[in-house]
Design a protein around this motif. Structure first.
Motif: not given
Length: 424
Positions: A329-341
Motif C-alpha cells: 500500500d506504500l506510495g511509489f516514492t516513499s520509503a516509509l509512510t504513516y497514514d492518519f485517519e
C-alpha cells in the motif's frame, strides 16, 4: 529514483524490498538495469578511446603537414574520418543506452524501510496509534452529504452543473469554514517553524518527474497539452521543486516549508458509495508541509511531523488513528509512510486525512538535490512531506461528528477564524 551504484552494491536488499512491495518482475528489471549500466560504461570507454585516438592522430597530421610529409598526412586524415564516424555511432549508441536506463529506473519504486510491514493491500497496514473518543450522535444524525444540503453550505449538484462531479461549490458558512481550516493549518505550521510559500498550481514535466508523479502510469494528473503543463495533484510537487538542481550547505538544514494549494486529481475509476460527497473529489484544498533533512536526521524529523499532525487533530477534537503502511500500500516514492485517519461517526468508517512520508534520497536523486557535508563532499539530501491537513475528509468528519439537533458546533480552536460557533 534509485541510484544505479546503490542497486549494484545492494542487489539482494533491493530485491527483498521490492518483493515486500509485490513489485512484479523485480529480478529481471534489476538485472536489466545492471546490464544496461555495464553496456553504458563499456560504450563510454570505447567512445573515450576513439576520441583520444582521433585527437592524437590530428596532432600527428599537423606535424606531418609542417614537415612536408603530405602523403602520410592524407593517409592519417582518412583514418580520422573513420574514427569520427565511429565516435558518432558510439555517441548515438550511448544516448540510446542512457535513455533506456533512465526510463527503466523510472519504473522502479523506492525500497521500503526495514520497519515497513509486508502486505498486499490496505487491509495489511499496521495500526500504531489511536486517540479520541468516538461521539454518540442523536437519533436522526445525518451523513455530511445530507447535512450540507440541510444547512445549504456545500452544493454538489451546482458544482456538477458548472464543471463535473467531484467539483463542489462551498457556500456561506461552508466557504467560511473551509477558509478557516486553511488559515488555521497554515498558522499551526508557521508556529512550528515552517516557512509559508505560495507556489504555482501548474508545473512543467521536469517538476513532475523530479517528485515522482511522472511518468503518470495511472493517468491521474490533468494535463494541458498545448503548453505541456500539469495541474498539481498536491502542493508537495511545486514546493519540493523549489530545490531542484540545488546544492545546499549542511548548516542550512533543516529546511521547512508549508503551502496551501488546491489539488487536482482525475481519480480515474473512482465511483460508488465510498466516494460519495467529500470522500473523494477531483479538486480539493490541502495544506502541505515539506522538509529537507540530512540522512542521519530524517527519521527523527518524520517522527516530529507525526507529532505535529497529532497536535492539530487533538485541537480539532477529532478521533483519529495512525497506520503504518505495508509494502503493498506504500506510495511509489516513499520509503516509509504513516497514514492518519479520522473517524466519521455518521458513516461509521475511518477516512484518510493525511499521509506523512520519508522519501529518503529517492526524490533527491531525481531532483539533483545535494548538499556539501562537513568534509566538503556532495551527497543527496532526504526529502519528507505530509498533509497538515487535507480538507475534504477533515471537513466531513467535523460536520458529522459535531452535529447536534440544533446545528453543527464549530470546534473552539476554529471560532476565531470562522467568526461563528454554530452552523444552524
Amino acid at each position: 529514483m534509485l541510484q544505479v551504484h546503490y542497486i549494484k552494491d545492494n542487489k539482494e536488499a533491493v530485491l527483498a524490498g521490492l518483493a515486500k512491495r509485490n513489485f512484479k518482475d523485480a529480478e529481471s528489471t534489476i538485472d536489466a538495469v545492471i546490464e544496461l549500466d555495464e553496456n553504458r560504461k563499456s560504450t563510454q570507454a570505447s567512445l573515450d578511446n576513439t576520441l583520444a585516438e582521433a585527437n592524437k592522430i590530428s596532432k600527428e597530421i599537423g606535424v606531418l603537414f609542417k614537415s612536408g610529409e603530405v602523403q602520410k598526412a592524407n593517409v592519417l586524415k582518412e583514418k580520422t574520418g573513420a574514427l569520427k564516424e565511429e565516435s558518432k555511432q558510439l555517441t548515438e549508441k550511448l544516448a540510446t543506452i542512457n535513455t533506456e536506463l533512465q526510463e527503466l529506473l523510472y519504473t522502479i519504486p523506492n525500497v521500503p524501510n526495514k520497519i515497513v510491514p509486508a502486505g498486499s493491500s490496505e487491509e495489511d497496514n499496521e495500526l500504531v496509534f489511536e486517540e479520541g473518543a468516538i461521539p454518540e450522535l442523536h437519533d436522526g444524525a445525518l451523513p455530511h452529504w445530507e447535512l450540507v444540503k440541510k444547512y445549504d453550505i456545500i452544493d454538489f449538484e451546482l458544482g456538477n452543473k458548472i464543471t463535473a462531479a467531484g467539483f463542489p461549490v462551498y457556500k456561506g458558512k461552508g466557504a467560511r469554514l473551509q477558509r478557516a481550516l486553511i488559515n488555521y493549518f497554515l498558522d499551526k505550521n508557521s508556529e512550528a517553524g515552517y516557512l509559508e510559500v505560495q507556489p504555482p498550481y501548474l508545473v512543467n514535466e521536469a517538476s513532475g518527474i523530479a517528485t515522482g508523479q511522472l511518468p503518470d502510469k495511472e493517468g491521474q494528473m490533468y494535463h494541458d497539452a498545448k503548453d505541456d503543463l500539469y495541474l498539481i495533484p498536491t502542493g508537495e510537487v511545486p514546493v519540493t521543486n523549489i530545490y531542484r538542481d540545488v546544492i545546499l550547505k549542511e548548516e542550512e538544514f533543516p529546511i521547512l516549508n508549508t503551502a496551501y494549494s488546491p489539488c487536482f486529481r482525475r481519480e480515474a475509476g473512482s465511483y460508488g458509495a465510498h466516494v460519495r460527497g467529500l470522500n473523494r473529489l477531483h479538486q480539493f484544498d490541502k495544506v502541505e508541509i515539506v522538509r529537507l533533512e540530512t540522512p542521519e536526521n530524517s527519521y527523527q524529523a518524520l517522527d516530529g511531523m507525526v507529532e505535529h499532525v497529532k497536535e492539530i487533530l487533538r485541537e480539532l477534537g477529532l478521533p483519529y488513528r495512525i497506520l503504518k503502511l505495508c509494502g503493498g500500500d506504500l506510495g511509489f516514492t516513499s520509503a516509509l509512510t504513516y497514514d492518519f485517519e479520522a473517524y466519521s461517526t455518521s458513516q461509521k468508517k475511518w477516512l484518510e486525512i493525511s499521509s506523512v512520508s520519508n522519501f529518503e534520497t529517492f526524490q533527491a536523486n531525481r531532483l539533483k538535490l545535494r548538499f556539501k557535508n562537513k568534509d566538503g563532499k556532495k551527497q543527496l539530501a532526504h526529502t519528507l512531506n505530509g498533509s497538515a491537513l487535507a480538507l475534504p475528509r477533515v471537513l466531513a468528519s467535523l460536520l458529522e461528528n459535531n452535529q447536534t439537533p440544533d446545528g453543527i458546533k464549530i470546534p473552539d480552536v476554529l471560532v476565531p477564524y470562522t467568526g461563528f460557533d454554530m452552523i444552524d
